[in-house]
Design an enzyme around this catalytic site. Structure first.
Site, mmCIF file in Angstrom:
data_model
loop_
_atom_site.group_PDB
_atom_site.id
_atom_site.type_symbol
_atom_site.label_atom_id
_atom_site.label_comp_id
_atom_site.label_asym_id
_atom_site.label_seq_id
_atom_site.Cartn_x
_atom_site.Cartn_y
_atom_site.Cartn_z
ATOM 1 N N SER A 198 4.858 -5.419 -1.039
ATOM 2 C CA SER A 198 3.694 -4.776 -0.474
ATOM 3 C C SER A 198 2.367 -5.217 -1.089
ATOM 4 O O SER A 198 1.313 -4.925 -0.519
ATOM 5 C CB SER A 198 3.820 -3.258 -0.642
ATOM 6 O OG SER A 198 3.801 -2.901 -2.011
ATOM 7 N N LYS A 231 -5.019 -4.102 -6.484
ATOM 8 C CA LYS A 231 -4.357 -3.490 -5.325
ATOM 9 C C LYS A 231 -4.936 -2.101 -5.072
ATOM 10 O O LYS A 231 -5.161 -1.332 -6.019
ATOM 11 C CB LYS A 231 -2.853 -3.408 -5.598
ATOM 12 C CG LYS A 231 -1.994 -2.948 -4.431
ATOM 13 C CD LYS A 231 -0.505 -2.984 -4.817
ATOM 14 C CE LYS A 231 0.421 -2.618 -3.676
ATOM 15 N NZ LYS A 231 1.850 -2.645 -4.071
ATOM 16 N N SER A 279 7.597 -5.584 -4.985
ATOM 17 C CA SER A 279 6.289 -5.817 -4.363
ATOM 18 C C SER A 279 5.340 -6.729 -5.118
ATOM 19 O O SER A 279 4.307 -7.110 -4.571
ATOM 20 C CB SER A 279 5.592 -4.489 -4.101
ATOM 21 O OG SER A 279 6.136 -3.932 -2.943
#
Ligand code: GLN
Length: 475
Positions: free
Chosen positions: A153, A78, A177
């Site tokens: 997310s 990420k 997330s």
């Protein structure tokens, strides 16, 4: 459950050792899929040459018999994690050109274990969101239906694994997330106990909530990654000096005698009936294999969303104060004085949701409202944590839904922030309490969309979560 043919790391490792496949070939395969499925918008950077060079080095090590525990694993990361010399954008215009000057601890550990890092993934800006629509670089799409969201997310990391662009991926989880996208995409995703994995090099959203964790196609692959990234790090003052057990050893495919708690507040009429029945089926499986199912209560559940969105925005407003256009990050042109430079840089650099959070957080921390909101929410956070400690007196782990619906359509909740926040109703409590949680695929709805299920555990007891997840996967 996975929709692509990514072999489990265990079997793939045997193929590598036997010379039937190479790490270079596997990396090339993933790079091809990344290109083929670029419409999913899962990656913000792809390290094509470096990943292949690294894979070549790993192949040499495998031949020499000196390869580390993750040799052959290709990982997507990420874009909220620092990698030296690489752009670390947090999917924000604010950090569009920012290059990290050091490696996050998890990156160091992955590399030391001979994992190959293939690229950095798209996400909601500064990890704020539940649909991955808040990225300054466009939304990530659901791999089964590109008109739907993959969740957020950490949507890019989740989709990287779900669509077969990497073996595993790292995400971060502040209020769901990792678990929520994993649930919406039919994947395994683990948020470890707060303090289990070092946050050094993770760009902060809400520091007392954030944790890094893996996405994978199987519980065993989650365990492989956790084994490498977990453990004390003196560079993170909240890292816990707690021994790391051998996770794979605990996965014995046996749940006999295990006490499984079902929090009654999580199974109300508000829950979608298809999700409920998919989860009930899994609970039944556990029961018929000798687990004991008990009802538990988490009486403060109705306050979790409010408490989370007060405390997380407060911490975010403080953490994001550093992006002022002066030290690093985006600087607006044409300002006449310092104060205008700050205002213009922040107005132009941050997206709508991030600004909303900064305003909310600043409000609840302001002198007149601190006691009414921030201090009160801190107290409620403790009550929510105590609810879990009480529940764990009766149960070894808890089973809950992950999200109230399966993957929703792009744009569906974008105009209504409260609806978007309410999507996190089943996930934020684990971050408020600091306990670990894992997403496990539980079936599909009538549209063929994945239904996820969450298992929550005691502090530092990721072992039980992995054991139950692995059992259900095998069943
Ligand atoms: N959806 C939650 C939020 O927007 C959680 C985000 C996260 O875990 N990073 O705050």
């Amino acid at each position: 459950m996975s929709f692509v043919n990514t072999p489990a790391f265990d079997s793939y490792r045997l193929r590598l050792a036997a010379g039937k496949e190479s790490c270079v070939e596997r990396t090339e395969h993933y790079l091809t899929v990344i290109h083929q499925r670029s419409a999913l918008n899962a990656f913000l950077s792809v390290f094509e040459n470096e990943a292949l060079e690294e894979a070549h080095r790993v192949d040499q090590k495998i031949k020499r018999g000196t390869a580390g525990p993750l040799a052959g694993m290709v990982v997507a990361v990420k874009d909220v994690l620092c990698m030296k010399g690489k752009r670390t954008t947090c999917a924000s215009k604010m950090l569009e050109k920012y290059e990290a000057i050091y490696d996050a601890t998890v990156i160091e550990r992955l590399r030391a274990a001979d994992a190959v890092i293939i690229g950095k993934t798209n996400m909601d800006e500064f990890a704020m969101g539940s649909s991955n629509e808040n990225s300054a670089f466009g939304p990530v799409k659901h791999p089964l239906d590109e008109t739907r969201v993959p969740g957020g997310s950490s949507g890019g990391s989740c989709v990287a694994v779900a669509a077969g662009m990497s073996t595993t991926a790292l995400g971060s989880d502040t209020g769901g997330s990792i678990r929520q996208p994993a649930g919406l995409c039919g994947m395994f995703g683990l948020k470890p106990t707060y303090g289990r994995v070092s946050r050094y090099g993770l760009v902060a959203f809400a520091s007392s909530f954030d944790q890094i964790g893996p996405f994978a196609n199987s519980a065993r692959d989650v365990a492989h990654v956790l084994q490498v990234i977990a453990g004390y790090d003196e560079r993170d003052s909240t890292s816990a000096n707690v021994p790391v057990p051998g996770y794979l050893g605990a996965m014995n495919r046996n749940v006999r005698g295990l006490k499984i708690g079902i929090p009654k507040e999580y199974f109300t009429d508000a829950l979608n009936s298809e999700i409920r029945s998919a989860i009930e089926k899994q609970i039944h499986r556990l029961k018929s294999s000798g687990a004991e199912v008990v009802e538990v209560s988490l009486p403060h559940s109705e306050y979790t969303i409010a408490t989370y969105y007060i405390l997380a925005t407060a911490e975010a407003s403080s953490n994001l104060a550093r992006y002022d256009g002066a030290r690093y990050g985006y600087r607006a042109q044409g300002a006449r004085d310092l104060s205008e430079m700050y205002t213009k840089s922040r107005s132009e650099g941050f997206g709508t949701e991030v600004k909303r959070r900064i305003m909310l957080g600043t409000y609840v921390l302001s002198a007149g409202y601190y006691d009414a909101y921030y201090r009160k929410a801190q107290k409620v956070r403790r009550l929510i944590q105590n609810d879990f400690l009480d529940a764990f007196k009766k149960a070894d782990c808890l089973i809950t839904p992950i999200s109230p619906t399966t993957a929703f359509r792009l744009g569906e909740k974008l105009e209504d922030p409260l609806q978007m926040y309410l999507n996190d109703i089943y996930t934020v409590s684990a971050n408020l309490a600091g306990i670990p949680g894992i997403s496990v695929p539980a079936g599909k709805d009538h549209q063929g969309l994945p239904v996820g299920m969450q298992i929550l555990g005691k502090h530092f007891d990721e072992e039980t979560l992995l054991r139950v997840a692995d059992f259900l996967e095998a069943a």
